[in-house]
Design an enzyme around this catalytic site. Structure first.
Site, PDB file in Angstrom:
ATOM      1  N   HIS A  25      69.548  30.409  21.753  1.00 11.59           N
ATOM      2  CA  HIS A  25      68.811  31.193  22.745  1.00 11.59           C
ATOM      3  C   HIS A  25      69.657  31.367  23.990  1.00 11.59           C
ATOM      4  O   HIS A  25      70.611  30.624  24.243  1.00 11.59           O
ATOM      5  CB  HIS A  25      67.478  30.525  23.094  1.00 11.59           C
ATOM      6  N   CYS A  26      69.321  32.408  24.761  1.00 12.75           N
ATOM      7  CA  CYS A  26      69.954  32.604  26.060  1.00 12.75           C
ATOM      8  C   CYS A  26      68.878  32.407  27.128  1.00 12.75           C
ATOM      9  O   CYS A  26      67.910  31.680  26.898  1.00 12.75           O
ATOM     10  CB  CYS A  26      70.602  33.986  26.148  1.00 12.75           C
ATOM     11  N   VAL A  27      68.994  33.044  28.268  1.00 18.69           N
ATOM     12  CA  VAL A  27      68.050  32.829  29.362  1.00 18.69           C
ATOM     13  C   VAL A  27      66.652  33.340  29.020  1.00 18.69           C
ATOM     14  O   VAL A  27      65.653  32.734  29.392  1.00 18.69           O
ATOM     15  CB  VAL A  27      68.557  33.516  30.651  1.00 18.69           C
TER      16      VAL A  27
END
Length: 469
Positions: A25-27
């Site tokens: 995942h990212c932000v």
């Protein structure tokens, strides 16, 4: 919200745990490397309360969750799917195997330029502040703010120095990111990039004048005349040189014994690449880059309206395919060699147009989830981030996306026929005016008004007609 249940619903909607090769995942988003994207049930996925949209790009299937919540969902998803946690690099490597050569080339450019984007955008915003302080006619007739208020002059000068650093030493930033991408030591990439803009070299911006005067300095290398010029503001020379440096370093690392690596690998790789850069790579790519930018400028000079119509209209499609990252290199090349880019202003208005179409959906739909997503994604697009509006709303209903393209194309024509240019790359939305040369603010704001009004009105009217039928 039941986080565990949400994670299980997402796993089921993307084709089950057997279909998940890896996940990270990212932000704001979950990122999947799926074995077969055709197994994704988009309707079921969008019914999940926490999901604000989904899209596929560069071999990755991404699910928009939102800042903060995405961490919790991911932790539960890893357990629910019975998979190990992966890094972004793991996902990129898994996804890259499914890409064709063109997609890999685009992804390579994206992987090089995205890491340096924060520095470039920051520099753009600061240059915008400097433009406001030094631009004539903004606050006073025929004079700049610092001309009248001389006490601010040095402040503006300091801001300009801070802002210009990223562009003055752009090859150093690109060298760091490119060599890292190609598998070499990024520190050597920094040295390579800075070497190409060394103060002892003729500044690239003065090359034309020196050439006309017949005063281009040379090195005499055993009878071989080598032009002693730098590559300020150039993109292609450092990209190709970085590739060569990384490959030489990798080649030597595999063959030189560990005891001698420190003495041989880096010095030999940098020395060979340095000679090749000044003798072959630099001159060829410098000429090629100038030929391409001159050709692009000539097309927009002679067919301004058509160029604005096509690029302004099609930019959103480039975002959908992921090919928009390649034009970052073009923008930087135009800024470095021509003093400004006419492409980036259209990007800023394309983002606004997508936001306006998404905002119209808030007044059209009766679905409370879509209403909330439409508003938040519109605000995001107005601030330069279009993915939530594009993939969460506009492409989902199709006609908002088309209406946004129409508005963006019309705005693009307004910009190009008025020769609107940006001095730097900034935030691609409403704050984008800070990067525009102040004497072109008027046509830029007219284009911005079109990008706000036309997509909103078209989307709203089309929905009403569609509902009436």
């Amino acid at each position: 919200m039941d986080i565990r249940k949400t994670a299980e619903q997402i796993v089921e909607a993307v084709g089950g745990k057997e279909n998940i090769g890896a996940a990270t995942h990212c932000v704001t988003r979950l990122r999947f490397a799926l074995n077969d994207e055709s197994l994704v049930n988009k309707e079921k996925l969008e019914d999940v309360d926490a999901v604000k949209g989904s899209f596929s790009t560069n071999g990755q299937f991404q699910v928009v969750i939102g800042q903060g919540l995405v961490d919790k969902v991911y932790n539960e998803l890893v357990e629910a799917a019975g998979i190990g946690k992966a890094t972004k690099e793991d996902i990129k490597n898994a996804a890259e195997k499914k890409l064709n050569p063109l997609q890999r080339a685009v992804k390579t450019l994206a992987d090089i330029f995205i890491p340096i984007l924060p520095a470039i955008v920051t520099a753009g915003l600061l240059m915008g502040i400097n433009n406001i302080l030094t631009g004539q006619g903004i606050f006073y007739e025929g004079k700049s703010f610092v001309d009248v208020n001389t006490a601010w002059k040095d402040l503006a000068d300091i801001i300009n120095v801070i802002a210009n650093t990223a562009f003055a030493f752009l090859p150093g930033l690109i060298g760091w990111s490119a060599v890292k991408k190609f598998g070499g030591n990024p520190l050597l990439g920094i040295v390579l990039g800075l070497m190409l803009v060394h103060p002892s070299l003729l500044n690239a911006w003065d090359y034309g004048k020196a050439l006309e005067a017949g005063k281009v300095p040379h090195w005499n290398l055993f009878g071989l005349q080598i032009e002693k010029i730098g590559y300020q503001g150039q993109v292609l020379p450092v990209l190709l040189a970085s590739y060569v440096l990384a490959k030489i370093e990798v080649f030597l690392n595999r063959r030189v014994p560990d005891a001698f690596k420190l003495l041989i690998v880096a010095p030999a790789a940098l020395l060979v690449t340095g000679f090749l850069s000044f003798i072959v790579i630099g001159p060829i790519t410098f000429g090629l880059a100038n030929f391409l930018t001159d050709g692009l400028v000539s097309i927009f000079d002679n067919f301004a309206a058509l160029g604005g119509l096509i690029y302004g209209g099609l930019y959103a499609l480039l975002v959908v395919t992921g090919m928009h990252h390649t034009f970052l290199a073009v923008d930087l090349q135009l800024i470095g060699s021509k003093g400004g880019t006419f492409l980036w202003p259209m990007l800023a208005l394309s983002n606004i147009a997508q936001g306006s179409a998404a905002l119209a959906m808030m007044f059209i739909t009766k679905d409370e989830k879509v209403k909330g997503l439409s508003f938040t994604s519109a605000v995001s697009a107005y601030l330069g981030i279009t993915e939530p509006a594009l993939f969460g709303v506009n492409l989902r209903f199709r006609y908002p996306f088309i209406c946004a393209i129409i508005g963006s194309a019309i705005a693009g024509v307004i910009l190009t026929i008025n020769s609107v240019r940006a001095s730097s790359i900034g935030v691609g939305g409403v704050p984008g005016f800070l990067s525009i040369f102040p004497d072109k603010w008027a046509p830029f704001f007219i284009g911005m008004a079109i990008a706000v009004v036309v997509p909103f009105v078209l989307t709203y009217l089309f929905a009403k007609v569609k509902k009436a039928k």
